[in-house]
Design a protein around this motif. Sequence first.
Motif, PDB file in Angstrom:
ATOM      1  N   TYR A 180       0.847  -1.203   0.000  1.00 44.94           N
ATOM      2  CA  TYR A 180       0.000   0.000   0.000  1.00 44.94           C
ATOM      3  C   TYR A 180       0.881   1.252   0.000  1.00 44.94           C
ATOM      4  N   ARG A 230       6.077   1.292   5.100  1.00 42.67           N
ATOM      5  CA  ARG A 230       7.493   1.350   5.491  1.00 42.67           C
ATOM      6  C   ARG A 230       7.634   0.744   6.881  1.00 42.67           C
ATOM      7  N   ASP A 240       8.360   0.497  10.826  1.00 39.21           N
ATOM      8  CA  ASP A 240       8.211   1.422  11.941  1.00 39.21           C
ATOM      9  C   ASP A 240       9.107   1.016  13.117  1.00 39.21           C
ATOM     10  N   THR A 282      -7.687   3.034  12.104  1.00 37.07           N
ATOM     11  CA  THR A 282      -6.594   4.000  12.296  1.00 37.07           C
ATOM     12  C   THR A 282      -5.437   3.325  13.032  1.00 37.07           C
ATOM     13  N   ALA A 324      -1.666   0.897  12.383  1.00 36.73           N
ATOM     14  CA  ALA A 324      -0.359   1.166  11.764  1.00 36.73           C
ATOM     15  C   ALA A 324      -0.465   1.312  10.245  1.00 36.73           C
ATOM     16  N   SER A 325      -1.277   0.471   9.605  1.00 37.11           N
ATOM     17  CA  SER A 325      -1.377   0.539   8.146  1.00 37.11           C
ATOM     18  C   SER A 325      -2.077   1.830   7.726  1.00 37.11           C
ATOM     19  N   GLN A 330      -0.073   4.953   7.732  1.00 36.86           N
ATOM     20  CA  GLN A 330       0.872   5.149   6.628  1.00 36.86           C
ATOM     21  C   GLN A 330       0.130   5.439   5.322  1.00 36.86           C
ATOM     22  N   ARG A 382     -12.442   3.786  15.218  1.00 33.99           N
ATOM     23  CA  ARG A 382     -13.125   3.192  16.373  1.00 33.99           C
ATOM     24  C   ARG A 382     -12.420   3.642  17.648  1.00 33.99           C
ATOM     25  N   SER A 383     -11.091   3.514  17.650  1.00 35.66           N
ATOM     26  CA  SER A 383     -10.352   4.056  18.803  1.00 35.66           C
ATOM     27  C   SER A 383      -9.050   4.668  18.303  1.00 35.66           C
ATOM     28  N   LYS A 427      -1.863  -1.397  23.136  1.00 39.19           N
ATOM     29  CA  LYS A 427      -1.880  -1.922  21.770  1.00 39.19           C
ATOM     30  C   LYS A 427      -0.788  -1.190  21.016  1.00 39.19           C
ATOM     31  N   ALA A 450      -8.416  -0.742   6.450  1.00 42.83           N
ATOM     32  CA  ALA A 450      -7.099  -0.886   7.101  1.00 42.83           C
ATOM     33  C   ALA A 450      -7.375  -1.494   8.473  1.00 42.83           C
ATOM     34  N   GLY A 484      -6.586  -4.532   9.762  1.00 43.10           N
ATOM     35  CA  GLY A 484      -5.697  -5.488  10.414  1.00 43.10           C
ATOM     36  C   GLY A 484      -5.839  -6.916   9.934  1.00 43.10           C
ATOM     37  N   TRP A 493      -4.842  -6.284  18.461  1.00 45.36           N
ATOM     38  CA  TRP A 493      -4.551  -7.648  17.997  1.00 45.36           C
ATOM     39  C   TRP A 493      -3.688  -8.441  18.964  1.00 45.36           C
TER      40      TRP A 493
HETATM   41  P1  NAP Z   1      -4.431  -2.985  13.350  1.00 45.35           P
HETATM   42  O1  NAP Z   1      -3.328  -2.389  14.075  1.00 45.35           O
HETATM   43  O2  NAP Z   1      -5.068  -4.205  13.904  1.00 45.35           O
HETATM   44  O3  NAP Z   1      -5.490  -1.844  13.157  1.00 45.35           O
HETATM   45  C1  NAP Z   1      -6.756  -2.114  12.664  1.00 45.35           C
HETATM   46  C2  NAP Z   1      -7.582  -0.857  12.736  1.00 45.35           C
HETATM   47  O4  NAP Z   1      -8.848  -1.144  12.224  1.00 45.35           O
HETATM   48  C3  NAP Z   1      -7.791  -0.361  14.157  1.00 45.35           C
HETATM   49  O5  NAP Z   1      -7.846   1.027  14.159  1.00 45.35           O
HETATM   50  C4  NAP Z   1      -9.131  -0.972  14.514  1.00 45.35           C
HETATM   51  O6  NAP Z   1      -9.828  -0.282  15.529  1.00 45.35           O
HETATM   52  C5  NAP Z   1      -9.836  -0.838  13.202  1.00 45.35           C
HETATM   53  N1  NAP Z   1     -10.934  -1.772  13.043  1.00 45.35           N
HETATM   54  C6  NAP Z   1     -10.852  -3.121  13.006  1.00 45.35           C
HETATM   55  N2  NAP Z   1     -12.086  -3.638  12.855  1.00 45.35           N
HETATM   56  C7  NAP Z   1     -12.931  -2.593  12.804  1.00 45.35           C
HETATM   57  C8  NAP Z   1     -14.335  -2.473  12.689  1.00 45.35           C
HETATM   58  N3  NAP Z   1     -15.107  -3.565  12.577  1.00 45.35           N
HETATM   59  N4  NAP Z   1     -14.876  -1.248  12.704  1.00 45.35           N
HETATM   60  C9  NAP Z   1     -14.082  -0.159  12.826  1.00 45.35           C
HETATM   61  N5  NAP Z   1     -12.772  -0.207  12.941  1.00 45.35           N
HETATM   62  C10 NAP Z   1     -12.211  -1.409  12.931  1.00 45.35           C
HETATM   63  O7  NAP Z   1      -4.029  -3.350  11.846  1.00 45.35           O
HETATM   64  P2  NAP Z   1      -2.887  -2.727  10.949  1.00 45.35           P
HETATM   65  O8  NAP Z   1      -2.954  -1.269  10.981  1.00 45.35           O
HETATM   66  O9  NAP Z   1      -2.945  -3.401   9.641  1.00 45.35           O
HETATM   67  O10 NAP Z   1      -1.576  -3.169  11.706  1.00 45.35           O
HETATM   68  C11 NAP Z   1      -1.419  -4.478  12.222  1.00 45.35           C
HETATM   69  C12 NAP Z   1      -0.018  -4.645  12.709  1.00 45.35           C
HETATM   70  O11 NAP Z   1       0.834  -4.817  11.596  1.00 45.35           O
HETATM   71  C13 NAP Z   1       0.562  -3.459  13.428  1.00 45.35           C
HETATM   72  O12 NAP Z   1       0.188  -3.403  14.756  1.00 45.35           O
HETATM   73  C14 NAP Z   1       2.037  -3.673  13.250  1.00 45.35           C
HETATM   74  O13 NAP Z   1       2.520  -4.585  14.187  1.00 45.35           O
HETATM   75  C15 NAP Z   1       2.082  -4.275  11.875  1.00 45.35           C
HETATM   76  N6  NAP Z   1       2.355  -3.231  10.894  1.00 45.35           N
HETATM   77  C16 NAP Z   1       3.620  -2.800  10.837  1.00 45.35           C
HETATM   78  C17 NAP Z   1       3.934  -1.823   9.964  1.00 45.35           C
HETATM   79  C18 NAP Z   1       5.344  -1.387   9.913  1.00 45.35           C
HETATM   80  O14 NAP Z   1       6.268  -1.913  10.449  1.00 45.35           O
HETATM   81  N7  NAP Z   1       5.573  -0.371   9.232  1.00 45.35           N
HETATM   82  C19 NAP Z   1       2.998  -1.253   9.148  1.00 45.35           C
HETATM   83  C20 NAP Z   1       1.706  -1.722   9.220  1.00 45.35           C
HETATM   84  C21 NAP Z   1       1.398  -2.713  10.096  1.00 45.35           C
HETATM   85  P3  NAP Z   1      -9.561  -0.628  17.090  1.00 45.35           P
HETATM   86  O15 NAP Z   1      -8.247  -0.045  17.392  1.00 45.35           O
HETATM   87  O16 NAP Z   1     -10.655   0.028  17.797  1.00 45.35           O
HETATM   88  O17 NAP Z   1      -9.585  -2.118  17.197  1.00 45.35           O
END
Ligand code: NAP
Length: 660
Positions: free
Chosen positions: A201, A205, A207, A334, A336-337, A340, A357-358, A456, A505, A507, A623
Amino acid sequence: MLSTDAAEHELDVTMNAFNQVEPFEASDEFIRQSVDQADLPSLMVTLAMLTGDTSLIGPEVKPPVPPMRVEIAPQGGMSKEMQEKARRLATAALVAFRDSGQQGGGIPSDSLLTQCMQYLLPRDIDELRPLLAHEMGFTKDPGAPDWTRESVAPGVKFRVAVIGAGVSGIAAGYRLQQTQLDFTIYEKNEDVGGVWWENRYPGCRLDTPNFAYSLSFAQKQDWPQQFSRQPEIQSYLATVASASGLRRHIRFGTEVDAMRFNEDRATWTLSVRDGSGRVTEEEFNAVITAVGILSRPSLPDIPGLDTFQGRVIHSAAWPKGLDLAGKRVAMVGTGASAFQIGPSIVDQVASLKIFQRSPPWMLPTPTYHDDIAPGMQWLLKHVPYYGRWLRFWQFCISIEGRLPLTAVEDDWDHPVSVGRANEELRQGCLKWLATQYHDRPDLLEKMTPDYPPTSKRMLRDNGVWAAMLKKPYVELNTTGIEAFTPEGIRTKDGALHVVDVVICATGFKASDFLAPMKITGAGGRELHRDCWDGDCRAYLGISVPDFPNLFMTGGPNTAVVINGSAIFSSECQVEYSLRAIRYLLETGHKALDCKEAPFVDYNKWIDAGNLKRSWGSPRGNGWYKNKKGRASQTWPYGMLDYWNLTGNFKPEDYKFIKRD
Ligand code: NAP
């Protein structure tokens, strides 16, 4: 140039492909200017090693390395005067190095190496020494197995399957290759890289600091940024796979759907589906899973998503060439993804509605998107072992990282922090938020989390998120989504948000380890149904009773989320698995199966540890926890603990099946 011969472990990828520097003829002034932009602690040890002059790492220039707080103290917390002195010493040493023909840089003596390591750490290094040596790897590749199949079990056939060719699968393949065992890596994608191949996407990058995010046996000197972009990391992994000769062992576009343990032969039969859909079965003596925990996208469980007439995109399945110009875009999530993606697409779209959501907690990182300064890049390109010491230094800082800031204190009673240090972190983050949104109290309120920081994943922020939110055509909606409709999104206040594209985005299914594979072990027990039931556990995150010779990387409770590096953990798991296989082969056994007692005791210890961390507390979310509310992803202790636990294979923890 690269050897696949286990007898030549010293000549691995590290020492050859990634460690070359170019001799230099730069002027004194150019050197001085470059040193002005250097990371000093790692430069001082590099120069001490090159010249043998230990005054370069004397007490008057030793960084105090204060504990990590909201921000990391630059230059290891060296005072201005100390930095000036270090720069003078470093410039003089580099000039002398240039004039002496640049012949230094041989393997340092143990005593010099110890002094260099001790210079970078605020604590006594004795107990850390083997772990540090593993990450440094000057004299050889310390993670390399000191055995081959022929040396421990001549003539015995033993096939290993590795599932996944991301970072962990590459680590497993590289080590297996050194043992000369017969192995095959199955990879569902078209190339290596795992999450780094899938997540393309805009804005993707790292983090975590980049130098430390690399394999111990393939240390790269020339990362362009401290937090490099996805193509850079993908290219690194692809290069390691090619240079080490691993590709010939990988079957791309091939997915393992199921595997079952054959009790009579003590083998695993894998059902393997290729790109054409054809399913074949293959038999192996052992399996190492390397499928990652953030690899199965999770779409929001909100009614009507399938009725939406526009385009739905998950962050981890970004369509190639997607053009968002002039589009009305909604982004759900909102994390990590999203953090970015949003700032990277905002200048193309007609409008951007973000459904939160949060709010996430953000770590102020003003240099997040910066290139490595030219002077620093020049030093990395020309000073032998500088990149290696920089990686080591980043690793040293991360050993403890911000782990102490996550501690739950029993006598601390606060609605949104779990202890004093955690509260201090919260206050620091609140200050950052206040500066970001000083002109927008409405956004400040929406962006202020009501849960403890670190419970988180915290996100890196350099201000681009706030700048994006303040654009007139961007809306941060916190009302809550009621449903998707054919036109867009209806929020709980009844408003309809008409959009062309929805970016989820949202997760991954992080707690569904090894899903969707169906894994049937001894006694016909199905791993997900009969053993885990939505609450995954493993011994050391690696073994599960009744699943003999099945070794996991990135398994339950191994995610390091605040300190350390996922790559380090994976390497620990790979090296442990190979120690177990060596033991099997050497002792004339064909399979080992984790005993129940160590599995149960270990998991009690893990749960107790997680309850003492912010993410294990009742306010922890995201997660890190599974649907049953248990923190089943996170590793709650220090890196040294995991290193020590996985550093020795203990046969008493396993039952064995003798070879016929
Ligand atoms: P995530 O951290 O799990 O974030 C998912 C987001 O979607 C959260 O804001 C979550 O809200 C929201 N969400 C999920 N279900 C929802 C629903 N039914 N309604 C409304 N909002 C909803 O996923 P991610 O951003 O893809 O990142 C996952 C992990 O991947 C990161 O924590 C990190 O470890 C890794 N990552 C790393 C990098 C990097 O190194 N650069 C980049 C991207 C991802 P809530 O917070 O309220 O649950």
